[in-house]
Write a protein that holds these residues in place. Structure first.
Motif, PDB file in Angstrom:
ATOM      1  N   HIS A   3       9.946  -2.926  -0.318  1.00  7.74           N
ATOM      2  CA  HIS A   3      10.192  -1.588  -0.814  1.00  7.74           C
ATOM      3  C   HIS A   3      10.119  -0.618   0.355  1.00  7.74           C
ATOM      4  N   PRO A   4      11.229  -0.024   0.803  1.00  9.36           N
ATOM      5  CA  PRO A   4      11.257   0.682   2.072  1.00  9.36           C
ATOM      6  C   PRO A   4      10.502   1.998   2.109  1.00  9.36           C
ATOM      7  N   ILE A   5      10.268   2.646   0.958  1.00  6.80           N
ATOM      8  CA  ILE A   5       9.658   3.974   0.980  1.00  6.80           C
ATOM      9  C   ILE A   5       8.248   3.913   1.548  1.00  6.80           C
ATOM     10  N   ILE A   6       7.544   2.827   1.287  1.00  7.69           N
ATOM     11  CA  ILE A   6       6.164   2.710   1.749  1.00  7.69           C
ATOM     12  C   ILE A   6       6.079   2.751   3.270  1.00  7.69           C
ATOM     13  N   PHE A   7       7.156   2.319   3.909  1.00  3.96           N
ATOM     14  CA  PHE A   7       7.120   2.175   5.346  1.00  3.96           C
ATOM     15  C   PHE A   7       7.983   3.220   6.045  1.00  3.96           C
ATOM     16  N   ILE A 111      -3.175  -1.673   8.574  1.00  2.00           N
ATOM     17  CA  ILE A 111      -2.049  -1.200   7.764  1.00  2.00           C
ATOM     18  C   ILE A 111      -0.833  -0.935   8.639  1.00  2.00           C
ATOM     19  N   SER A 112      -1.028  -0.181   9.715  1.00  4.49           N
ATOM     20  CA  SER A 112       0.119   0.145  10.569  1.00  4.49           C
ATOM     21  C   SER A 112       0.672  -1.097  11.256  1.00  4.49           C
ATOM     22  N   GLY A 113      -0.220  -2.050  11.600  1.00  8.28           N
ATOM     23  CA  GLY A 113       0.244  -3.278  12.241  1.00  8.28           C
ATOM     24  C   GLY A 113       1.100  -4.121  11.323  1.00  8.28           C
ATOM     25  N   ALA A 168      -4.158  -5.935   5.410  1.00  8.72           N
ATOM     26  CA  ALA A 168      -2.784  -6.292   5.767  1.00  8.72           C
ATOM     27  C   ALA A 168      -2.103  -7.051   4.624  1.00  8.72           C
ATOM     28  N   THR A 169      -2.854  -7.900   3.947  1.00 11.81           N
ATOM     29  CA  THR A 169      -2.304  -8.648   2.812  1.00 11.81           C
ATOM     30  C   THR A 169      -1.891  -7.711   1.681  1.00 11.81           C
ATOM     31  N   ILE A 170      -2.733  -6.732   1.393  1.00  9.38           N
ATOM     32  CA  ILE A 170      -2.402  -5.764   0.338  1.00  9.38           C
ATOM     33  C   ILE A 170      -1.118  -5.022   0.678  1.00  9.38           C
ATOM     34  N   ILE A 171      -0.948  -4.631   1.940  1.00  8.20           N
ATOM     35  CA  ILE A 171       0.256  -3.912   2.358  1.00  8.20           C
ATOM     36  C   ILE A 171       1.494  -4.781   2.187  1.00  8.20           C
ATOM     37  N   VAL A 172       1.380  -6.046   2.551  1.00  5.81           N
ATOM     38  CA  VAL A 172       2.516  -6.964   2.388  1.00  5.81           C
ATOM     39  C   VAL A 172       2.887  -7.103   0.914  1.00  5.81           C
ATOM     40  N   ILE A 173       1.889  -7.150   0.045  1.00  8.53           N
ATOM     41  CA  ILE A 173       2.159  -7.240  -1.398  1.00  8.53           C
ATOM     42  C   ILE A 173       2.777  -5.947  -1.903  1.00  8.53           C
ATOM     43  N   LEU A 174       2.231  -4.798  -1.478  1.00  2.00           N
ATOM     44  CA  LEU A 174       2.759  -3.510  -1.915  1.00  2.00           C
ATOM     45  C   LEU A 174       4.216  -3.316  -1.495  1.00  2.00           C
ATOM     46  N   ALA A 175       4.577  -3.939  -0.378  1.00  2.00           N
ATOM     47  CA  ALA A 175       5.939  -3.786   0.135  1.00  2.00           C
ATOM     48  C   ALA A 175       6.984  -4.334  -0.822  1.00  2.00           C
ATOM     49  N   ARG A 176       6.582  -5.151  -1.762  1.00  2.00           N
ATOM     50  CA  ARG A 176       7.523  -5.776  -2.680  1.00  2.00           C
ATOM     51  C   ARG A 176       7.612  -5.049  -4.018  1.00  2.00           C
ATOM     52  N   PHE A 177       6.836  -3.973  -4.173  1.00  2.00           N
ATOM     53  CA  PHE A 177       6.838  -3.269  -5.451  1.00  2.00           C
ATOM     54  C   PHE A 177       6.982  -1.770  -5.234  1.00  2.00           C
ATOM     55  N   PRO A 178       7.787  -1.107  -6.067  1.00  2.00           N
ATOM     56  CA  PRO A 178       7.886   0.351  -5.979  1.00  2.00           C
ATOM     57  C   PRO A 178       6.630   0.988  -6.569  1.00  2.00           C
ATOM     58  N   GLY A 179       6.343   2.204  -6.153  1.00  2.00           N
ATOM     59  CA  GLY A 179       5.180   2.891  -6.708  1.00  2.00           C
ATOM     60  C   GLY A 179       4.838   4.108  -5.889  1.00  2.00           C
ATOM     61  N   LEU A 183      -0.336   7.090  -1.942  1.00  2.00           N
ATOM     62  CA  LEU A 183      -1.608   6.888  -2.628  1.00  2.00           C
ATOM     63  C   LEU A 183      -2.121   5.474  -2.420  1.00  2.00           C
ATOM     64  N   MET A 184      -1.246   4.486  -2.601  1.00  2.00           N
ATOM     65  CA  MET A 184      -1.670   3.094  -2.485  1.00  2.00           C
ATOM     66  C   MET A 184      -2.057   2.737  -1.053  1.00  2.00           C
ATOM     67  N   VAL A 185      -1.313   3.248  -0.095  1.00  2.00           N
ATOM     68  CA  VAL A 185      -1.653   2.997   1.305  1.00  2.00           C
ATOM     69  C   VAL A 185      -2.999   3.641   1.635  1.00  2.00           C
ATOM     70  N   GLY A 186      -3.209   4.868   1.154  1.00  2.00           N
ATOM     71  CA  GLY A 186      -4.478   5.540   1.374  1.00  2.00           C
ATOM     72  C   GLY A 186      -5.638   4.786   0.750  1.00  2.00           C
ATOM     73  N   LEU A 187      -5.440   4.294  -0.475  1.00  2.00           N
ATOM     74  CA  LEU A 187      -6.490   3.530  -1.147  1.00  2.00           C
ATOM     75  C   LEU A 187      -6.786   2.226  -0.415  1.00  2.00           C
TER      76      LEU A 187
END
Length: 215
Positions: A3-7, A111-113, A168-179, A183-187
């Motif tokens: 999901h590109p918006i997260i990045f 997260i940034s890595g 890093a694992t959470i970020i990789v998972i979040l990358a596959r879902f819109p939302g 907020l999610m990156v901050g959390l």
């Protein structure tokens, strides 16, 4: 699909700058605790702040590394050194301050890595690996230069690399879902930061292999 918006670029740059300051402070404070002079403070601050990111960029082929194409990555550590040089007497517990700033840098850089690794087309596992390496690389270099055993290798050390790997694992998972990306990156950053601090406070340690008693 990622999901590109997260990045987005703005978020990535903001995370990197926050992590750079946090890690630079941890390096500068450690130098004060070691009774190093101003040059020693600058060396530890710079290597802590940019070391992990430089390793990541070299591995993924982002040449020259961002630390050498954006002057902010050099000015921010130097600002942290100046701030610490004059303000460190206000900090009653330098060791605790080092650990808090290190935890903040750990939370942001994992997260940034992982984010940058995904942007450059790496798969989930390499992205998690590089996210973790970005988070712990500068701290490892800092400790080695300061003649301390790196926390990641210290016997009985509280959780260090594991919180970064989880982030890093959470970020990789979040990358596959819109939302709600910000907020999610901050959390996620808050989760990694608190996990590291709780590990320090309650002495949470990673699993160790079973040892048999010799007769």
């Amino acid at each position: 699909m990622m999901h590109p918006i997260i990045f987005n670029t703005t978020l990535e740059e903001a995370l990197n700058l926050v992590g750079t300051f946090a890690f630079a402070e941890s390096g500068a404070l450690l130098a004060v605790r070691k009774n190093y002079d101003l040059v020693g403070m600058a060396v530890l601050a710079l290597i802590t702040a940019i070391g992990g990111g430089v390793i990541r960029d070299v591995i993924i082929g982002a040449i020259p590394p961002a630390a050498f194409t954006d002057a902010s990555y050099l000015w921010i550590p130097l600002f942290a050194v100046g701030l610490t040089f004059f303000a460190h007497p206000l900090l009653n517990r330098l060791n605790a301050a080092v650990l808090v700033f290190d935890a903040a840098g750990l939370a942001v850089f994992c997260i940034s890595g992982a984010t940058k690794a995904l942007i450059y087309g790496l798969g989930p596992l390499p992205a998690i690996t590089l996210g973790t390496l970005t988070a712990v690389g500068g701290g490892i270099m800092r400790d080695i230069l300061a003649h301390d055993q790196p926390a990641i290798l210290r016997v009985g050390s509280e959780l260090y690399a594991l919180p970064a790997a989880l982030g890093a694992t959470i970020i990789v998972i979040l990358a596959r879902f819109p939302g709600n990306d910000s907020l999610m990156v901050g959390l996620t950053a808050v989760f990694v930061f608190l996990l590291r601090l709780f590990a320090l406070r309650y002495h949470w340690k990673g699993p160790r292999p079973w040892r048999t008693t010799s007769h």
